[in-house]
Design an enzyme around this catalytic site. Structure first.
Site, short mmCIF file in Angstrom:
data_model
loop_
_atom_site.label_atom_id
_atom_site.label_comp_id
_atom_site.label_asym_id
_atom_site.label_seq_id
_atom_site.Cartn_x
_atom_site.Cartn_y
_atom_site.Cartn_z
N ASP A 62 0.86 -1.19 0.00
CA ASP A 62 0.00 0.00 0.00
C ASP A 62 0.89 1.23 0.00
O ASP A 62 1.75 1.39 0.88
CB ASP A 62 -0.90 0.01 1.24
CG ASP A 62 -1.96 1.10 1.17
OD1 ASP A 62 -2.46 1.38 0.06
OD2 ASP A 62 -2.30 1.67 2.22
N HIS A 67 -3.94 14.13 0.36
CA HIS A 67 -4.22 13.25 1.51
C HIS A 67 -3.08 13.32 2.53
O HIS A 67 -3.33 13.46 3.74
CB HIS A 67 -4.41 11.81 1.04
CG HIS A 67 -4.55 10.83 2.15
ND1 HIS A 67 -5.63 10.80 3.01
CD2 HIS A 67 -3.72 9.83 2.57
CE1 HIS A 67 -5.47 9.84 3.90
NE2 HIS A 67 -4.33 9.23 3.65
N GLU A 119 -10.81 3.87 2.95
CA GLU A 119 -9.82 4.62 2.19
C GLU A 119 -10.08 4.35 0.71
O GLU A 119 -10.01 3.21 0.26
CB GLU A 119 -8.40 4.22 2.58
CG GLU A 119 -8.04 4.65 4.00
CD GLU A 119 -6.56 4.45 4.33
OE1 GLU A 119 -5.85 3.80 3.51
OE2 GLU A 119 -6.12 4.93 5.37
N GLU A 122 -9.15 4.07 -2.91
CA GLU A 122 -7.89 3.84 -3.61
C GLU A 122 -8.16 3.13 -4.94
O GLU A 122 -9.24 2.59 -5.17
CB GLU A 122 -6.94 2.99 -2.77
CG GLU A 122 -6.74 3.52 -1.34
CD GLU A 122 -5.61 2.84 -0.60
OE1 GLU A 122 -4.74 2.20 -1.25
OE2 GLU A 122 -5.58 2.95 0.65
N ASP A 135 -9.02 0.24 1.37
CA ASP A 135 -8.09 -0.22 2.39
C ASP A 135 -8.60 0.25 3.75
O ASP A 135 -8.23 1.33 4.23
CB ASP A 135 -6.68 0.31 2.11
CG ASP A 135 -5.64 -0.35 2.99
OD1 ASP A 135 -5.84 -1.51 3.37
OD2 ASP A 135 -4.62 0.29 3.30
N LYS A 166 -4.80 -2.04 10.09
CA LYS A 166 -5.00 -2.13 8.65
C LYS A 166 -5.19 -3.58 8.17
O LYS A 166 -5.82 -3.80 7.14
CB LYS A 166 -3.78 -1.54 7.92
CG LYS A 166 -3.42 -0.13 8.32
CD LYS A 166 -4.42 0.88 7.82
CE LYS A 166 -4.29 1.07 6.35
NZ LYS A 166 -5.19 2.13 5.85
#
Length: 423
Positions: free
Chosen positions: A134, A141, A207, A209, A241, A261
């Site tokens: 990641d 951000h 998140e 992405e 994520d 995570k």
């Protein structure tokens, strides 16, 4: 330009004008039905073209292509055949689906055998993911998060503009769209507490992405350049994520993300090829300072893909809470992959590389609840009268993405996930 992208092409299959899966897209995925075990398919309009059926009937007479490669529970074996084969198969599928070709359209029994409605199929994980990285490639951000935790004057750490910051995540907990996730548990420490406590996160976040799938391996010790990188990328997916912000704040020093995570990440089921995204290439933002030579590149290496996040509370309809675009990424995919391999780390087919949260220049274009509510201090007001600082149990997060040019929309479908209570 590959002819399969020609905006003048039309299919004999009826496709809605606003469909994300016109004949110019043709993304690859894995699906099953009660009558069909997992296999490779291509999305076309509201349907899936079963490549396993076509392969058995010798519709793909290509060098070094074993048709049983389409009868697998992941795309990995097909991807491993290399870019010339991916491209040849996509071009052949395009040819078979064109309105001036009757190889399939002229045979009603074959149509019934090789076309499946997406609504009648289960879409599965498209690839087996050996490794997952990641990145942290959105300037806005990184600036937003840094400003919250270190103040605007120290928002970006000294290395951020010099290299694509990233970490190695947990590949085993990546799940496909439609798979619900449970609220994770972990250690957190309240600001006024002397010691941590253990329990469900109170700051669950998404998140927004995109991620790319590696399509070619390298040997241990080998590195590649940003220019070579595109030959190592099969295609892109939408990616969520998930993050437990309160757990992350307590555990991440000194080694970075861990349990906050690794509990889950979610991917969309269709992999859109770089060939299909070719019309949406754009130049990225100017990089200052100039990257070191191993990260330098010229030309249009970013993509203009519109992204949206919708939040759906239980019992309510979805509401759009964020719109942004992949063109806001500071570091390109080629730079990310070049940096990943620069120390000699070997790449494997199916590796997944996520962009990191993608945020644009305004509050409505932020790619996480952390930013949209500014660490919970400015809650979102929803149409049903409720508010959100972070995600609640039974909320559903929906992500969408597409590029559009010359009246043609190339999309990824939905990435949809519901949050369930902690076990």
């Amino acid at each position: 330009m590959i002819r399969a992208n020609d905006p003048a092409l039309h299919s004999w299959i009826e496709i809605a004008a606003d469909s994300e899966f016109p004949i110019q897209n043709l993304p690859f995925g894995i699906f099953s039905t009660p009558e069909r075990d997992p296999r490779v398919g291509v999305a076309i309009g509201e349907y899936i073209l079963d490549l396993c059926v076509l392969g058995r009937r010798d519709f793909f007479v290509l060098t070094d292509l074993d048709p049983t490669v389409f009868h697998r529970p992941s795309l990995n074996d097909f991807i491993a055949l290399g870019k010339p084969i991916w491209r040849a198969v996509r071009n052949r599928v395009s040819e078979l689906l064109r309105n001036d070709n009757d190889e399939i359209s002229g045979n009603s029994d074959l149509i019934r055998d090789c076309l499946v409605k997406q609504s009648d199929a289960e879409l599965l994980m498209p690839v087996h993911v050996p490794n997952y990285t990641d990145f942290y490639s959105s300037l806005q951000h990184a600036t937003n998060v840094g400003s919250m935790f270190r103040g605007p004057e120290n928002a970006l750490l000294p290395n951020w503009r010099h290299l694509p910051v990233g970490y190695h995540g947990r590949a085993s907990s990546i799940v496909v769209s439609g798979t619900a996730i449970h609220r994770p548990k972990g250690q957190t420490r309240a600001p006024d507490a002397a010691a941590p406590t253990f329990g469900p996160t109170r700051q669950l976040d998404f998140e927004l992405e995109v991620a790319f799938i590696a399509g070619r391996e390298t040997a241990l010790g080998q590195s590649i350049t940003p220019y070579e990188a595109e030959d190592y990328i099969f295609g892109l997916v939408l990616f969520n994520d998930w993050s437990a912000r309160d757990m992350q704040a307590w555990e991440y020093q000194p080694l970075g993300p861990f349990l906050a995570k690794s509990f889950a990440s979610s991917t969309s089921p269709w992999v859109v090829t770089l060939d299909a995204l070719e019309p949406f290439r754009v130049k990225g933002p100017e990089q200052d300072p100039r990257p070191l030579p191993y990260l330098e590149f010229l030309g249009s290496r970013h993509y203009d893909i519109n992204l949206e996040v919708l939040l759906q509370p239980q019992g309510s309809g979805p509401v759009s809470i964020s719109r942004t675009n992949t063109k806001h990424l500071y570091w390109s995919m080629g730079q990310q992959l070049a940096h990943q391999s620069s120390n000699g780390c070997n790449l494997q087919v199916g590796d997944l590389y996520a962009s990191g949260t993608i945020s644009g220049p305004g509050n409505g274009s932020y790619g996480s609840m952390l930013e949209l509510t500014w660490q919970g201090t400015q809650p979102l007001q929803l149409p049903d009268g409720s508010e959100r600082r972070f995600l609640e149990d039974y909320d559903t997060v929906i992500m969408r993405g597409f590029g559009e040019r010359n009246g043609i929309r190339i999309g990824f479908g939905e990435l949809k996930t519901q949050v369930l209570p902690a076990i």
